[in-house]
Scaffold this motif. Sequence first.
Motif, PDB file in Angstrom:
ATOM      1  N   ARG A 275     -78.289 -20.059 -92.631  1.00 29.76           N
ATOM      2  CA  ARG A 275     -77.191 -21.159 -91.989  1.00 29.76           C
ATOM      3  C   ARG A 275     -76.126 -20.544 -91.936  1.00 29.76           C
ATOM      4  O   ARG A 275     -75.327 -20.582 -92.942  1.00 29.76           O
ATOM      5  CB  ARG A 275     -77.569 -22.454 -92.764  1.00 29.76           C
TER       6      ARG A 275
ATOM      7  N   THR B 120     -75.666 -21.369 -71.307  1.00 36.31           N
ATOM      8  CA  THR B 120     -75.550 -20.396 -71.902  1.00 36.31           C
ATOM      9  C   THR B 120     -75.348 -18.998 -71.213  1.00 36.31           C
ATOM     10  O   THR B 120     -74.341 -18.302 -71.336  1.00 36.31           O
ATOM     11  CB  THR B 120     -75.990 -20.340 -73.342  1.00 36.31           C
TER      12      THR B 120
ATOM     13  N   ARG C  92     -79.686  -8.241 -81.018  1.00 33.17           N
ATOM     14  CA  ARG C  92     -79.362  -9.495 -81.414  1.00 33.17           C
ATOM     15  C   ARG C  92     -80.541 -10.543 -81.068  1.00 33.17           C
ATOM     16  O   ARG C  92     -80.439 -11.488 -81.825  1.00 33.17           O
ATOM     17  CB  ARG C  92     -78.141  -9.917 -80.285  1.00 33.17           C
ATOM     18  N   ALA C  93     -81.586 -10.206 -80.163  1.00 32.01           N
ATOM     19  CA  ALA C  93     -82.717 -11.035 -80.256  1.00 32.01           C
ATOM     20  C   ALA C  93     -83.524 -10.831 -81.532  1.00 32.01           C
ATOM     21  O   ALA C  93     -84.041 -11.751 -81.925  1.00 32.01           O
ATOM     22  CB  ALA C  93     -83.501 -10.711 -79.118  1.00 32.01           C
TER      23      ALA C  93
ATOM     24  N   GLY D 186     -83.749 -16.305 -88.554  1.00 27.55           N
ATOM     25  CA  GLY D 186     -83.660 -17.854 -88.418  1.00 27.55           C
ATOM     26  C   GLY D 186     -83.501 -18.712 -89.863  1.00 27.55           C
ATOM     27  O   GLY D 186     -83.100 -19.970 -89.433  1.00 27.55           O
TER      28      GLY D 186
ATOM     29  N   VAL E 147     -71.586 -21.849 -86.677  1.00 24.85           N
ATOM     30  CA  VAL E 147     -72.011 -21.889 -85.247  1.00 24.85           C
ATOM     31  C   VAL E 147     -70.785 -22.345 -84.638  1.00 24.85           C
ATOM     32  O   VAL E 147     -70.253 -23.198 -84.676  1.00 24.85           O
ATOM     33  CB  VAL E 147     -73.192 -22.750 -85.026  1.00 24.85           C
TER      34      VAL E 147
ATOM     35  N   GLU F 155     -82.279 -10.158 -84.438  1.00 25.40           N
ATOM     36  CA  GLU F 155     -81.204 -11.057 -85.491  1.00 25.40           C
ATOM     37  C   GLU F 155     -81.604 -12.616 -85.278  1.00 25.40           C
ATOM     38  O   GLU F 155     -82.118 -13.096 -86.407  1.00 25.40           O
ATOM     39  CB  GLU F 155     -79.934 -10.934 -85.153  1.00 25.40           C
ATOM     40  N   ARG F 156     -82.011 -13.195 -84.120  1.00 28.29           N
ATOM     41  CA  ARG F 156     -81.965 -14.385 -84.071  1.00 28.29           C
ATOM     42  C   ARG F 156     -83.406 -14.475 -84.673  1.00 28.29           C
ATOM     43  O   ARG F 156     -83.752 -15.829 -85.088  1.00 28.29           O
ATOM     44  CB  ARG F 156     -82.127 -14.843 -82.489  1.00 28.29           C
ATOM     45  N   LYS F 157     -84.601 -13.721 -84.500  1.00 27.09           N
ATOM     46  CA  LYS F 157     -85.710 -14.047 -84.981  1.00 27.09           C
ATOM     47  C   LYS F 157     -85.883 -13.899 -86.226  1.00 27.09           C
ATOM     48  O   LYS F 157     -86.554 -14.640 -87.197  1.00 27.09           O
ATOM     49  CB  LYS F 157     -86.806 -13.319 -84.174  1.00 27.09           C
TER      50      LYS F 157
ATOM     51  N   SER G 271     -79.661 -23.709 -72.011  1.00 29.54           N
ATOM     52  CA  SER G 271     -80.125 -22.129 -72.048  1.00 29.54           C
ATOM     53  C   SER G 271     -79.495 -21.390 -70.888  1.00 29.54           C
ATOM     54  O   SER G 271     -78.783 -20.397 -70.756  1.00 29.54           O
ATOM     55  CB  SER G 271     -81.321 -21.893 -72.222  1.00 29.54           C
TER      56      SER G 271
END
Length: 276
Positions: free
Chosen positions: A271, A28, A260-261, A268, A274, A263-265, A25
Amino acid sequence: MSSPSVPAKAIRGAPPTFAPKLLTSVATRGRRLIGLAVILAAWQIAASRGLLGAATPPPSQVIEAGADLIRSGELQVHLLASLERVAKGLSIGLTAGLVLGLAAGLLRVAEDVIDAPLQALRMLPHLALVPVFIIWFGIGETSKIALIAIGPIFPLYINVFHGIRSVDERIVESARSCGVRGLGLIRRVILPGALPQILVGLRQSLGIGWLSLVVAEMTATTSGIGFLVNDAKEFLHTDVVFVVLVVYALLGLTTDLAVRAIERKALGWRRGLVAR
């Protein structure tokens, strides 16, 4: 009989499992800051050598001017006024875009009625509608909020509409065969399938909302960060102008990172590819 040997790693204790994730993290986040650091360094060097014109201040001077505005409280007052305007405008525009996109995406009749007028209006440069809104709503807050509201409608509408229409029909039919219909079908199948596209539209709409705020506050206003940059321009305070530009950029970046946060949540389960 000899007892089985115990690995030395087990005796010392294994390292915490969260350590690799923490290091990843940090790495990144560090990579994401490299681009900004390069821009700031290039700006500092170019401004110090006069390559950007004599009136362009270096970042160090901009930071100093921003600190002065914060100490005096002036920046906070104008920032709160701008945030209030953009919150009102976006709440109207995003709601309208979402509702219109849902209606056109789910109902063929609504698409026939809504899509053609919206596509025609979408071709108009909404930032050029400032004189029209002043004629309709006057020079007060209403015209500014209307300008902020009108821009985000179209990208959100298009992404909601196409997100719904891109949901695989076979998945919908499978859900119907299992007895999922009506609002349950929309909530459990159609909206989750359209959500990636909807969030892309949300990111685009928020960016247009901030651009609209810049233009709205350039005309007949006595508060807001747009007024602050106009006032600084009149008195040739270029360092304050750049402070406001940096504030606009940070506001846009903050809202984009927030989406974007989400989106990640919210995504999840998906697939996707990446990047390595």
